[in-house]
Write an enzyme that holds these catalytic residues in place. Structure first.
Site, PDB file in Angstrom:
ATOM      1  N   GLY A  12      67.752  80.318 108.877  1.00  0.00           N
ATOM      2  CA  GLY A  12      68.104  81.734 108.962  1.00  0.00           C
ATOM      3  C   GLY A  12      67.221  82.580 108.060  1.00  0.00           C
ATOM      4  CE1 TYR A  32      80.831  83.560 106.996  1.00  0.00           C
ATOM      5  CE2 TYR A  32      82.537  84.215 105.429  1.00  0.00           C
ATOM      6  CZ  TYR A  32      81.201  84.033 105.739  1.00  0.00           C
ATOM      7  OH  TYR A  32      80.241  84.295 104.790  1.00  0.00           O
ATOM      8  CB  SER A  52      81.476  83.007 101.552  1.00  0.00           C
ATOM      9  OG  SER A  52      82.253  84.180 101.372  1.00  0.00           O
ATOM     10  N   GLY A  71      68.099  89.323 106.364  1.00  0.00           N
ATOM     11  CA  GLY A  71      69.058  89.331 105.270  1.00  0.00           C
ATOM     12  C   GLY A  71      68.611  88.572 104.047  1.00  0.00           C
ATOM     13  CB  ILE A  72      70.499  86.648 101.479  1.00  0.00           C
ATOM     14  CG1 ILE A  72      71.239  85.601 102.301  1.00  0.00           C
ATOM     15  CG2 ILE A  72      71.418  87.803 101.138  1.00  0.00           C
ATOM     16  CD1 ILE A  72      72.390  84.961 101.552  1.00  0.00           C
ATOM     17  N   GLY A  73      68.276  85.440 103.652  1.00  0.00           N
ATOM     18  CA  GLY A  73      67.322  84.378 103.969  1.00  0.00           C
ATOM     19  C   GLY A  73      65.897  84.891 103.927  1.00  0.00           C
TER      20      GLY A  73
END
Length: 302
Positions: free
Chosen positions: A42, A200, A173, A46-48
């Site tokens: 990923g 999730y 998370s 985003g953070i990837g």
């Protein structure tokens, strides 16, 4: 009165934003990653993306493992333009919700890469409104966030050991703390009603438990495995950059050399939920996951 309420809300939002920017943990390590090979699942958004960007700047060879190749190649071009210290970027297709895709990707990596120094299991999705099952009979969120990365890690584990010291970073998370129990016979909602938020949160708990058991199995191998909460993350650039800091910290910092089986927020070790510290549950989840992804005897390296 309405105006005062609106002003108060604006001040509150700005205050939270400022607090986030000033208190979020940052990776202060200046360590070079020249000569190191890093896989980021990923890694095109985003953070990837910000994780990959930082590592390329440090001189690493970064492999973006992504579903959308068109997007990934565009990102790769941008990262190459920013590369310094000999940093490189490669793109490979990977859909962690599809176990066949995971196996194909792993074979390509093993055929082309002599070393893997860091594996960052970053790809993930929020659950869809209604239950969706993959071709392998796994619930989509669990397949993408847990089972796919479980299989991928196992398939690449021998190469990671050969490249030691090496690191495995699993993006979890804080929402894992909302899970009060885990029925290993119903990970894919075989025995319960599918409800929003549950898939999730459950998958994020599995990320922590996976890291815990993986660390135990890797003791003495000089391969570490840790999990993390990326912090307050929105879609704008600054928040994604901040969200990537703990990813980067666990991938490069000398402070966590040899540290394994831990959980981090804002580049600091913190306690997980009590359930996520259950070693027996972690062991049993591993066994159930092996069966779910049909891990073969010759694919077991720990």
């Amino acid at each position: 009165m309405l105006f005062e309420v609106l002003v108060t809300l604006v001040v509150l939002v700005v205050s939270v934003k400022v607090w986030n920017l000033t208190t979020s943990g940052r990776c202060h390590s200046t360590r070079s990653m020249k000569g190191k090979t890093v896989i980021v699942t990923g890694g095109s958004a985003g953070i990837g993306l910000h994780t990959a960007e930082d590592l390329v700047r440090r001189g690493a060879r970064v492999i973006l493992a992504c579903r959308n190749l068109e997007k990934a190649y565009k990102v790769a071009s941008q990262l190459k333009a920013q590369a310094s210290q000999g940093g490189e970027v490669a793109v490979r297709r990977l859909d962690t919700s599809d176990l066949n895709s995971v196996r194909t990707f792993a074979k390509e990596i093993l055929d082309t890469e002599k070393h893997i120094h860091v594996l960052i299991n970053n790809a993930g999705i929020l659950e869809p409104p209604e239950k969706v099952m993959t071709n392998e009979g796994l619930e989509l969120t669990m397949a993408t966030n847990h089972f796919g990365h479980f299989l991928l890690t196992n398939l690449l584990l021998e190469r990671l050991k050969q490249s030691a010291p090496s690191r495995i970073v699993n993006v979890s998370s804080l929402f894992h703390t909302l899970v009060s129990s885990l029925d290993l016979n119903s990970l894919n909602f075989e025995k319960e009603v599918y409800r929003r938020r549950v898939p999730y949160n459950r998958s994020k708990l599995c990320n922590v438990l996976f890291s815990l058991e993986l660390a135990r199995r890797l003791e003495g191998s000089d391969v570490t495995a840790n999990s993390l909460h990326p912090g307050y993350v929105k879609t704008d650039i600054m928040d994604s950059e901040l969200g990537a800091q703990t990813n980067i910290y666990l991938a490069v910092s000398d402070e966590v050399e040899g540290v394994s089986g831990r959980y981090f927020i804002d580049c600091k070790e913190v306690k997980t939920s009590k359930l996520a510290r259950d070693k027996d549950l972690a062991k049993r989840l591993w066994e159930v996951s092996e069966k779910a992804v049909k891990l073969r005897p010759e694919e077991k390296f720990c």
